[in-house]
Design a protein around this motif. Sequence first.
Motif, PDB file in Angstrom:
ATOM      1  N   ARG A 184       0.842  -1.314  -0.079  1.00  0.00           N
ATOM      2  CA  ARG A 184       0.042  -0.250  -0.093  1.00  0.00           C
ATOM      3  C   ARG A 184       0.867   1.290   0.159  1.00  0.00           C
ATOM      4  N   ASP A 185       1.891   1.227   0.928  1.00  0.00           N
ATOM      5  CA  ASP A 185       2.699   2.444   0.852  1.00  0.00           C
ATOM      6  C   ASP A 185       3.303   2.858  -0.502  1.00  0.00           C
ATOM      7  N   ILE A 186       3.615   2.198  -1.403  1.00  0.00           N
ATOM      8  CA  ILE A 186       4.180   2.424  -2.723  1.00  0.00           C
ATOM      9  C   ILE A 186       3.065   3.380  -3.282  1.00  0.00           C
ATOM     10  N   ILE A 187       1.593   3.201  -3.277  1.00  0.00           N
ATOM     11  CA  ILE A 187       0.705   3.981  -3.916  1.00  0.00           C
ATOM     12  C   ILE A 187       0.613   5.076  -2.902  1.00  0.00           C
ATOM     13  N   ILE A 188       0.190   4.998  -1.620  1.00  0.00           N
ATOM     14  CA  ILE A 188       0.135   6.120  -0.974  1.00  0.00           C
ATOM     15  C   ILE A 188       1.057   7.261  -0.955  1.00  0.00           C
ATOM     16  N   ASN A 189       2.515   6.518  -0.536  1.00  0.00           N
ATOM     17  CA  ASN A 189       3.472   7.452  -0.369  1.00  0.00           C
ATOM     18  C   ASN A 189       3.862   8.592  -1.750  1.00  0.00           C
ATOM     19  N   ASN A 190       3.587   7.748  -3.022  1.00  0.00           N
ATOM     20  CA  ASN A 190       3.564   8.585  -4.199  1.00  0.00           C
ATOM     21  C   ASN A 190       2.230   9.158  -4.467  1.00  0.00           C
ATOM     22  N   CYS A 225      -6.089   6.705  -8.752  1.00  0.00           N
ATOM     23  CA  CYS A 225      -6.869   6.312  -9.982  1.00  0.00           C
ATOM     24  C   CYS A 225      -7.429   7.409 -10.664  1.00  0.00           C
ATOM     25  N   PHE A 226      -7.387   7.423 -12.077  1.00  0.00           N
ATOM     26  CA  PHE A 226      -8.023   8.464 -12.702  1.00  0.00           C
ATOM     27  C   PHE A 226      -9.421   8.173 -13.145  1.00  0.00           C
ATOM     28  N   THR A 227     -10.235   9.003 -12.716  1.00  0.00           N
ATOM     29  CA  THR A 227     -11.657   8.964 -12.678  1.00  0.00           C
ATOM     30  C   THR A 227     -12.388   9.145 -13.975  1.00  0.00           C
ATOM     31  N   GLY A 228     -12.462   8.099 -14.328  1.00  0.00           N
ATOM     32  CA  GLY A 228     -13.230   7.843 -15.785  1.00  0.00           C
ATOM     33  C   GLY A 228     -14.132   6.471 -15.772  1.00  0.00           C
ATOM     34  N   ASP A 229     -14.938   6.296 -16.803  1.00  0.00           N
ATOM     35  CA  ASP A 229     -15.654   5.158 -16.816  1.00  0.00           C
ATOM     36  C   ASP A 229     -15.052   3.966 -17.617  1.00  0.00           C
ATOM     37  N   TYR A 230     -14.129   4.272 -18.779  1.00  0.00           N
ATOM     38  CA  TYR A 230     -13.684   3.239 -19.496  1.00  0.00           C
ATOM     39  C   TYR A 230     -12.038   3.334 -19.499  1.00  0.00           C
ATOM     40  N   PHE A 231     -11.477   2.401 -19.581  1.00  0.00           N
ATOM     41  CA  PHE A 231      -9.988   2.061 -19.744  1.00  0.00           C
ATOM     42  C   PHE A 231      -9.102   2.907 -18.570  1.00  0.00           C
ATOM     43  N   ASP A 232      -9.642   3.090 -17.476  1.00  0.00           N
ATOM     44  CA  ASP A 232      -8.813   4.222 -16.516  1.00  0.00           C
ATOM     45  C   ASP A 232      -8.072   3.190 -15.768  1.00  0.00           C
ATOM     46  N   ASP A 233      -7.877   1.822 -15.678  1.00  0.00           N
ATOM     47  CA  ASP A 233      -6.839   1.164 -15.214  1.00  0.00           C
ATOM     48  C   ASP A 233      -5.507   1.386 -16.068  1.00  0.00           C
ATOM     49  N   THR A 234      -5.805   1.413 -17.326  1.00  0.00           N
ATOM     50  CA  THR A 234      -4.411   1.276 -18.493  1.00  0.00           C
ATOM     51  C   THR A 234      -3.480   2.384 -17.857  1.00  0.00           C
ATOM     52  N   PRO A 235      -3.726   3.530 -17.758  1.00  0.00           N
ATOM     53  CA  PRO A 235      -2.807   4.692 -17.521  1.00  0.00           C
ATOM     54  C   PRO A 235      -2.490   4.629 -15.945  1.00  0.00           C
ATOM     55  N   TRP A 236      -3.059   4.096 -15.131  1.00  0.00           N
ATOM     56  CA  TRP A 236      -2.748   4.116 -13.822  1.00  0.00           C
ATOM     57  C   TRP A 236      -1.756   2.911 -13.359  1.00  0.00           C
ATOM     58  N   LEU A 237      -1.932   1.855 -13.976  1.00  0.00           N
ATOM     59  CA  LEU A 237      -1.133   0.882 -13.515  1.00  0.00           C
ATOM     60  C   LEU A 237       0.251   0.989 -13.899  1.00  0.00           C
ATOM     61  N   PRO A 238       0.790   1.170 -14.902  1.00  0.00           N
ATOM     62  CA  PRO A 238       2.218   1.553 -15.034  1.00  0.00           C
ATOM     63  C   PRO A 238       2.882   2.520 -14.364  1.00  0.00           C
ATOM     64  N   LEU A 239       2.069   3.545 -13.833  1.00  0.00           N
ATOM     65  CA  LEU A 239       2.637   4.695 -12.854  1.00  0.00           C
ATOM     66  C   LEU A 239       2.848   3.929 -11.490  1.00  0.00           C
ATOM     67  N   VAL A 240       2.033   2.927 -11.138  1.00  0.00           N
ATOM     68  CA  VAL A 240       2.317   2.221  -9.915  1.00  0.00           C
ATOM     69  C   VAL A 240       3.620   1.259 -10.161  1.00  0.00           C
ATOM     70  N   LEU A 241       3.537   0.623 -11.408  1.00  0.00           N
ATOM     71  CA  LEU A 241       4.547  -0.563 -11.609  1.00  0.00           C
ATOM     72  C   LEU A 241       6.084   0.248 -11.739  1.00  0.00           C
ATOM     73  N   ARG A 242       5.972   1.260 -12.218  1.00  0.00           N
ATOM     74  CA  ARG A 242       7.307   1.887 -12.274  1.00  0.00           C
ATOM     75  C   ARG A 242       8.053   2.476 -11.179  1.00  0.00           C
ATOM     76  N   LYS A 243       7.130   2.482  -9.925  1.00  0.00           N
ATOM     77  CA  LYS A 243       7.838   2.614  -8.532  1.00  0.00           C
ATOM     78  C   LYS A 243       8.149   1.230  -7.787  1.00  0.00           C
ATOM     79  N   VAL A 244       7.804   0.104  -8.544  1.00  0.00           N
ATOM     80  CA  VAL A 244       7.886  -0.876  -7.836  1.00  0.00           C
ATOM     81  C   VAL A 244       9.359  -1.409  -8.014  1.00  0.00           C
ATOM     82  N   LYS A 245      10.065  -1.769  -6.736  1.00  0.00           N
ATOM     83  CA  LYS A 245      11.688  -2.386  -7.061  1.00  0.00           C
ATOM     84  C   LYS A 245      11.628  -3.806  -7.139  1.00  0.00           C
TER      85      LYS A 245
END
Length: 327
Positions: free
Chosen positions: A169-175, A179-199
Amino acid sequence: MKVLSSIIPLYNSAKWLEKCLYSVLAQDIPEEEMEIICVNDGSPDNSADLAREIGKKHPSIIVIDQPNQGPSGARNTGMKAATGKYLCFVDPDDYVSPNVYGTLIKQMEEEQLDAIRFNYCTENEQYEPIQEFAHPVPFDYTPKLMSGDEFIGSRLHVACYIWTYIFRRDIIINNEIWCFTGDYFDDTPWLPLVLRKVKRMNITPLLVQHYIIRANSLVRADSPAMAERKIKGAIFVLDQLCEQMQTVTDDAVRSWYKTTMSHSAFGLLSMVAMNRCEECEKYIDMLKKYNMFPLSFRPISRMAAFKMHLANFSPLIYCKLIHFKHK
């Protein structure tokens, strides 16, 4: 601190919610170490009442009420309220295999992971196994310890499903990666932002999530209004990925961004052809400004490869052909 927080957005979900909640409860983690955060996203049905009723016997269930903000807005509310070391997302019409979360958490602890990607299956509304696509998107579940960047560049493909991961959780909260607030495909731009912080992350073939295909779900609704929202969603994804890619230096990660943008552009072109063919040239010009041609992604069938080549040869001819077939 709890061990795991599960975020469940509620909207017109009473029909499926009981199965969903009891599946999240039926885990190899003591209930007192879990919290199941149900965010009532202004639902007009009795989803929140049902969650509260089940919560009388299971205090790990927490219900938060808010005006409607869409599933991403509900997930953001849930993440901000969460206290677990680890975080996952479950949609209320889906459910989870029994006794899997503890296994995943144990692996994350032993390997000191920031995230883990797990397997899922698709089922119909009678909970019978189905194959969603005739030619499924390939995904390699071979375990391999890697960074988030390496995962993006070698394993992510275009399937950016938020509900197939557990995150620290702290990977998401600290950074502050909301999530982008949209109806469709909103996972797509959010996930790489999180993964790029993952070591450190890993992949497991363990079947965890059961994704239910519903004919009248938000994603599958077929109407001019829904088509318009999907078109806007695809444009939003292109905007976000294009902006994110400016900060990427790793060649493999940049390649993923280009491929995913190409896939989104192809989907946008198809949706416009089916629903707003008279405006095709406007959207084709927009895609050219993004330098999207030639489109380049891994086709999942010979027909998809033919369509991609046709769209590259002449996007206008492609649009007219798709429009003619859709009429």
